[in-house]
Each structure stands twice: as C-alpha cells, then as structure tokens.
Scaffold this motif. Structure first.
Motif, PDB file in Angstrom:
ATOM      1  N   GLY A 101      -3.139  -4.183  12.869  1.00  0.00           N
ATOM      2  CA  GLY A 101      -4.064  -3.180  13.410  1.00  0.00           C
ATOM      3  C   GLY A 101      -5.331  -3.015  12.361  1.00  0.00           C
ATOM      4  O   GLY A 101      -5.345  -3.594  11.159  1.00  0.00           O
TER       5      GLY A 101
ATOM      6  N   GLY B  69     -10.729  -3.233   7.339  1.00  0.00           N
ATOM      7  CA  GLY B  69      -9.351  -3.126   6.806  1.00  0.00           C
ATOM      8  C   GLY B  69      -8.642  -3.720   7.972  1.00  0.00           C
ATOM      9  O   GLY B  69      -8.612  -3.388   9.044  1.00  0.00           O
ATOM     10  N   ILE B  70      -7.814  -4.669   7.402  1.00  0.00           N
ATOM     11  CA  ILE B  70      -6.808  -5.440   8.528  1.00  0.00           C
ATOM     12  C   ILE B  70      -5.608  -5.327   7.857  1.00  0.00           C
ATOM     13  O   ILE B  70      -5.255  -5.691   6.585  1.00  0.00           O
TER      14      ILE B  70
ATOM     15  N   ILE C 155       8.324   3.463  13.866  1.00  0.00           N
ATOM     16  CA  ILE C 155       7.364   2.422  14.499  1.00  0.00           C
ATOM     17  C   ILE C 155       8.364   1.201  15.131  1.00  0.00           C
ATOM     18  O   ILE C 155       7.869   0.350  15.918  1.00  0.00           O
TER      19      ILE C 155
ATOM     20  N   LEU D  43      -9.061  -1.157  10.783  1.00  0.00           N
ATOM     21  CA  LEU D  43      -9.760   0.034  10.374  1.00  0.00           C
ATOM     22  C   LEU D  43     -10.957  -0.222   9.800  1.00  0.00           C
ATOM     23  O   LEU D  43     -11.280  -0.671   8.743  1.00  0.00           O
TER      24      LEU D  43
ATOM     25  N   TRP E 284      -2.322  -6.991   3.643  1.00  0.00           N
ATOM     26  CA  TRP E 284      -2.979  -5.718   3.754  1.00  0.00           C
ATOM     27  C   TRP E 284      -4.245  -6.209   2.895  1.00  0.00           C
ATOM     28  O   TRP E 284      -4.119  -6.473   1.748  1.00  0.00           O
ATOM     29  N   PHE E 285      -5.488  -6.055   3.948  1.00  0.00           N
ATOM     30  CA  PHE E 285      -6.769  -6.312   2.884  1.00  0.00           C
ATOM     31  C   PHE E 285      -7.818  -5.866   3.675  1.00  0.00           C
ATOM     32  O   PHE E 285      -7.990  -5.410   4.721  1.00  0.00           O
ATOM     33  N   SER E 286      -8.693  -5.669   2.790  1.00  0.00           N
ATOM     34  CA  SER E 286     -10.354  -5.200   2.947  1.00  0.00           C
ATOM     35  C   SER E 286     -11.407  -6.121   2.956  1.00  0.00           C
ATOM     36  O   SER E 286     -11.455  -6.723   1.705  1.00  0.00           O
TER      37      SER E 286
ATOM     38  N   ASP F  73      -6.176  -2.864  18.081  1.00  0.00           N
ATOM     39  CA  ASP F  73      -4.600  -3.500  17.817  1.00  0.00           C
ATOM     40  C   ASP F  73      -4.535  -4.951  18.450  1.00  0.00           C
ATOM     41  O   ASP F  73      -4.959  -5.426  19.327  1.00  0.00           O
TER      42      ASP F  73
ATOM     43  N   GLY G 276      -4.482   4.418   8.952  1.00  0.00           N
ATOM     44  CA  GLY G 276      -4.732   4.237  10.288  1.00  0.00           C
ATOM     45  C   GLY G 276      -6.084   4.906  10.671  1.00  0.00           C
ATOM     46  O   GLY G 276      -6.547   5.531   9.743  1.00  0.00           O
ATOM     47  N   ARG G 277      -6.459   5.147  11.875  1.00  0.00           N
ATOM     48  CA  ARG G 277      -7.456   5.977  12.477  1.00  0.00           C
ATOM     49  C   ARG G 277      -6.956   7.212  12.168  1.00  0.00           C
ATOM     50  O   ARG G 277      -5.975   7.583  12.290  1.00  0.00           O
TER      51      ARG G 277
ATOM     52  N   GLN H 198       0.831  -1.275   0.036  1.00  0.00           N
ATOM     53  CA  GLN H 198      -0.028   0.069   0.107  1.00  0.00           C
ATOM     54  C   GLN H 198       1.104   1.244   0.100  1.00  0.00           C
ATOM     55  O   GLN H 198       1.875   1.105   0.783  1.00  0.00           O
TER      56      GLN H 198
HETATM   57  C1  BT5 Z   1      -4.601   1.006  13.031  1.00  0.00           C
HETATM   58  O1  BT5 Z   1      -4.692   2.445  12.960  1.00  0.00           O
HETATM   59  O2  BT5 Z   1      -4.145   0.446  13.655  1.00  0.00           O
HETATM   60  C2  BT5 Z   1      -5.377   0.821  11.790  1.00  0.00           C
HETATM   61  C3  BT5 Z   1      -4.425  -0.048  10.658  1.00  0.00           C
HETATM   62  C4  BT5 Z   1      -5.501  -0.536   9.521  1.00  0.00           C
HETATM   63  C5  BT5 Z   1      -4.439  -1.107   8.222  1.00  0.00           C
HETATM   64  C6  BT5 Z   1      -5.140  -1.720   7.361  1.00  0.00           C
HETATM   65  S1  BT5 Z   1      -4.074  -2.253   6.016  1.00  0.00           S
HETATM   66  C7  BT5 Z   1      -5.410  -2.780   5.099  1.00  0.00           C
HETATM   67  C8  BT5 Z   1      -6.448  -1.644   5.219  1.00  0.00           C
HETATM   68  N1  BT5 Z   1      -6.173  -0.544   4.382  1.00  0.00           N
HETATM   69  C9  BT5 Z   1      -5.688   0.437   4.800  1.00  0.00           C
HETATM   70  O3  BT5 Z   1      -5.349   1.795   4.204  1.00  0.00           O
HETATM   71  N2  BT5 Z   1      -5.729   0.355   6.197  1.00  0.00           N
HETATM   72  C10 BT5 Z   1      -6.312  -0.921   6.515  1.00  0.00           C
HETATM   73  P1  BT5 Z   1      -4.266   3.334  14.499  1.00  0.00           P
HETATM   74  O4  BT5 Z   1      -4.908   2.594  15.488  1.00  0.00           O
HETATM   75  O5  BT5 Z   1      -4.576   4.711  14.214  1.00  0.00           O
HETATM   76  O6  BT5 Z   1      -2.664   3.203  14.321  1.00  0.00           O
HETATM   77  C11 BT5 Z   1      -1.892   3.643  13.466  1.00  0.00           C
HETATM   78  C12 BT5 Z   1      -0.440   4.001  13.955  1.00  0.00           C
HETATM   79  O7  BT5 Z   1       0.175   2.664  14.080  1.00  0.00           O
HETATM   80  C13 BT5 Z   1       0.516   4.803  13.506  1.00  0.00           C
HETATM   81  O8  BT5 Z   1       0.245   6.081  13.710  1.00  0.00           O
HETATM   82  C14 BT5 Z   1       2.087   4.099  13.631  1.00  0.00           C
HETATM   83  O9  BT5 Z   1       2.066   4.798  15.050  1.00  0.00           O
HETATM   84  C15 BT5 Z   1       1.563   2.846  13.683  1.00  0.00           C
HETATM   85  N3  BT5 Z   1       1.775   1.816  12.731  1.00  0.00           N
HETATM   86  C16 BT5 Z   1       1.841   2.371  11.368  1.00  0.00           C
HETATM   87  N4  BT5 Z   1       2.201   1.317  10.419  1.00  0.00           N
HETATM   88  C17 BT5 Z   1       2.463   0.363  11.326  1.00  0.00           C
HETATM   89  C18 BT5 Z   1       2.806  -1.312  11.038  1.00  0.00           C
HETATM   90  N5  BT5 Z   1       2.917  -1.739   9.959  1.00  0.00           N
HETATM   91  N6  BT5 Z   1       2.906  -1.963  12.244  1.00  0.00           N
HETATM   92  C19 BT5 Z   1       2.559  -1.391  13.433  1.00  0.00           C
HETATM   93  N7  BT5 Z   1       2.262  -0.415  13.623  1.00  0.00           N
HETATM   94  C20 BT5 Z   1       2.234   0.493  12.730  1.00  0.00           C
END
Ligand code: BT5
Length: 325
Positions: free
Chosen positions: A188, A206-207, A222, A190, A134-136, A178, A119-120, A114
C-alpha cells in the motif's frame, strides 16, 4: 570507523583479514578494532576471530541497515540519506518531522516495525517486525499541490515493475494505491504533502510491502485481503536487494516526471493496472456508484463510464473490482 571496518570485512569475505592489515589500512589501534568488531556483533553481524589469522565475516543480519542499503546503491539522491529505526510509530510521521527540519530531497526513513503504521483516512497499516519493507521517501519537487497524487501513481509503477522483475511474480496496480498479487494486497502507498496554495514544500511517499510474512500470521482483519511476496513466490525474499531496486526505480521515474514525461509513467501504469477496462464499484465518502474504469488522466484521476454512458472523474475513493464469475 565501524562501517569502514565492515567494508573491509566484506571486501575480504569469505577470507580472513588480519588485525594488522585492518590497523594499517584504517590507521586505527588493535584495541579500537576489537571494540568495533564487538559493536558489529551486537548489531547482528557474525564475525569469526582467530588469534593469528584475524577476522572473518560469516553472516550479515537480515535487517534494513543503512550501510547495507547504501552498499552498491546505484542512485544519485534517492536513498543516499537514510534514517533507520528498529521500531517507530510511523515512517511517514518521522519523515514529516525530518522534512520540516530541512531533510534533503531523496532522504528515506526506514524501519523494521511500525507501531502506528497508517493507511489513508486514518486507517491502520499492519507492519510486523522484520518481515516487511516499511519506508517513506521525502521529495522536494517544484510542483503545484494538484500534482501530488501523481506520486502515488509513480510509486505504484515503481513497486509493481520491480516486483515483476526482481521476484518474477505478476503484480497489478489497483487504483489508487494498492499493489496486488493474485488479487490480494501486497503493498500500500500513502502519499502526503506539505504545501502552500500554489507550491509544494515536500512530498512524503510512504510505501509498505509485505515481504516475508507467513499467510497464517496475518491478523484476522486482513487475512482474506492481504498476501506477501514470500507467500506468493514460495521463497524468502532479500529485503535489502528489493529495496535497493525500488529506490533505483523511484529515482528513474522521478527524473522522468520532473523532466515532463509523466505520460510515459501513465502508459506504464495502464499496462500494470488491474482496474482499467474492468467493471468497478466506486465508494466515496458520501456516494457509491458502478461503471467501467476506462482510463487514468494526467492528474491521476480515474475515469469511470457509468451505465448511462456518462463519464466521470474520480479523484479519491475506494475501488472494488467486480468478482470474477
Ligand atoms: C494504504 O492505505 O494502503 C497505505 C499504506 C501505506 C503504508 C506505509 S508503510 C510506510 C509508511 N508509513 C506509514 O505509516 N504508512 C506508510 P489504505 O488504502 O487506506 O489501506 C489500508 C487498509 O489496508 C486497512 O484498512 C486494511 O484493510 C488493509 N491493511 C492493513 N495493513 C495491511 C497489510 N500489511 N497488508 C495488506 N493490507 C493491509
């Protein structure tokens, strides 16, 4: 035709299948077979060919191809329609577009990389090439918008259960979205929706799962908070197999939910939670407070008991667990 030829090669693997047999069973010319074999090779499949013996599949690429995911996928609808992209901005964005154009319940969008993983609250989700899942998932349940957060709970349970079972490492869920291994984030979630006042049109779950990422390759921002399944288990993880298990679990839990058994999912969530009964700090947009996370409610909110004994429900925000002494 290409996928039918692939299916035949797999059926005969590790043996050869002759060009003649392929031609007879699929009613296709030898020249056409050759072209499809070439196309499969371009997709990354390794296929040996011997003049009089035929073709033999020797290696399947480590890619999340729909034909691999669907091969022996034991679901009725989750993952039965797959949109695959080698690179995409965000699977959630694409899933929304597809849902707006009538994608069916259970459709998934999956990618190798991606460029604008989200994320949120507009935060970034780092999604390197070929190393994660990375999937939805698009779902169209008949629920009210207030029930949408339940899908974050449901998905968290699905992923955590499968990681425990399939990889054999202990995961925990940190409210709201999380999945942690050894206190670091491995996944994570979404959840987004499109809704009217009293009716959800569709939900996008979204996972993002860090699967085969070396700890040293996480970017600086990170590296202290993130981990991957390979780093924690000490071995490379089969992404297709893991995704198939997760799709199966998501469907089972979704069935429980729409049949009125969300309590069962909540009970599993409590078991997997690293938040319940722990001292936590809650950070919301305009407020921060501490307390003990005492329970999760039917509506997906977290119940915090403040130091003065008063209980309050939290619907969104960030949870920080108190550091172990
Ligand atoms: C999340 O948001 O944890 C939701 C992530 C969802 C990702 C999936 S992938 C498929 C689908 N398509 C998308 O575009 N998204 C979804 P949040 O709780 O806001 O956490 C985001 C925070 O996690 C960031 O600000 C970083 O600090 C941290 N982060 C970013 N990338 C990371 C990773 N690969 N692994 C662990 N932490 C990460």
């Amino acid at each position: 035709m290409k996928s039918e030829i692939l299916a035949l090669l797999k059926k005969y693997q590790p043996e050869y299948i002759s060009g003649e047999e392929v031609s007879n069973s699929l009613q296709v010319s030898r020249t056409a077979i050759w072209k499809h074999i070439q196309a499969l090779r371009e997709d990354g499949y390794e296929i040996e060919s011997q003049p009089r013996t035929g073709y033999r599949l020797t290696k399947i690429p480590d890619l999340l191809y729909p034909q691999e995911i669907k091969n022996k996928l034991a679901t009725k609808y989750v993952g039965q329609q797959i949109h695959f992209f080698k690179t995409i901005n965000s699977t959630n964005i694409m899933a929304k577009e597809l849902a707006n154009h009538g994608a069916v319940n259970g459709t998934i969008v999956v990618t190798e990389k991606q460029e604008q993983g989200r994320g949120r609250l507009g935060r970034q989700w780092i999604s390197p090439q070929g190393k994660g899942i990375w999937f939805s998932l698009i779902l169209t349940p008949e629920i009210s918008p207030t029930e949408a957060p339940k899908y974050t709970i449901l998905a968290g349970v699905a992923v955590a259960k499968v990681i425990n079972r399939y990889i054999g490492i202990k995961t925990g869920i940190k409210w709201p979205n999380d999945i942690l291994v050894n206190e670091k984030k491995v996944c994570g979630i979404l959840t987004e929706m499109n809704a009217e006042i009293d009716k959800v049109n569709y939900i996008i779950v979204g996972i993002g799962i860090n699967v085969n990422i070396n700890k040293s390759s996480f970017p600086a921002e990170i590296k202290d908070i993130a981990t991957s399944l390979s780093a924690e288990s000490g071995h490379k993880v089969d992404r297709v197999g893991l995704l198939q298990e997760i799709l199966g679990e998501l469907e089972q839990l979704n069935e429980q939910f729409i049949n009125g058994n969300f309590n069962n999912i909540l009970a599993q969530w409590r078991q997997l939670s690293v938040t319940i009964n722990k001292p936590v700090t809650i950070t919301m947009l305009k407020e921060q407070f501490t307390g003990i996370a005492v329970d999760i409610e039917q509506d997906g909110s977290l119940v915090i008991q403040k130091e003065n004994g008063q209980k309050t429900k939290v619907f969104s925000g960030e949870v920080t667990l108190a550091k172990k002494k």
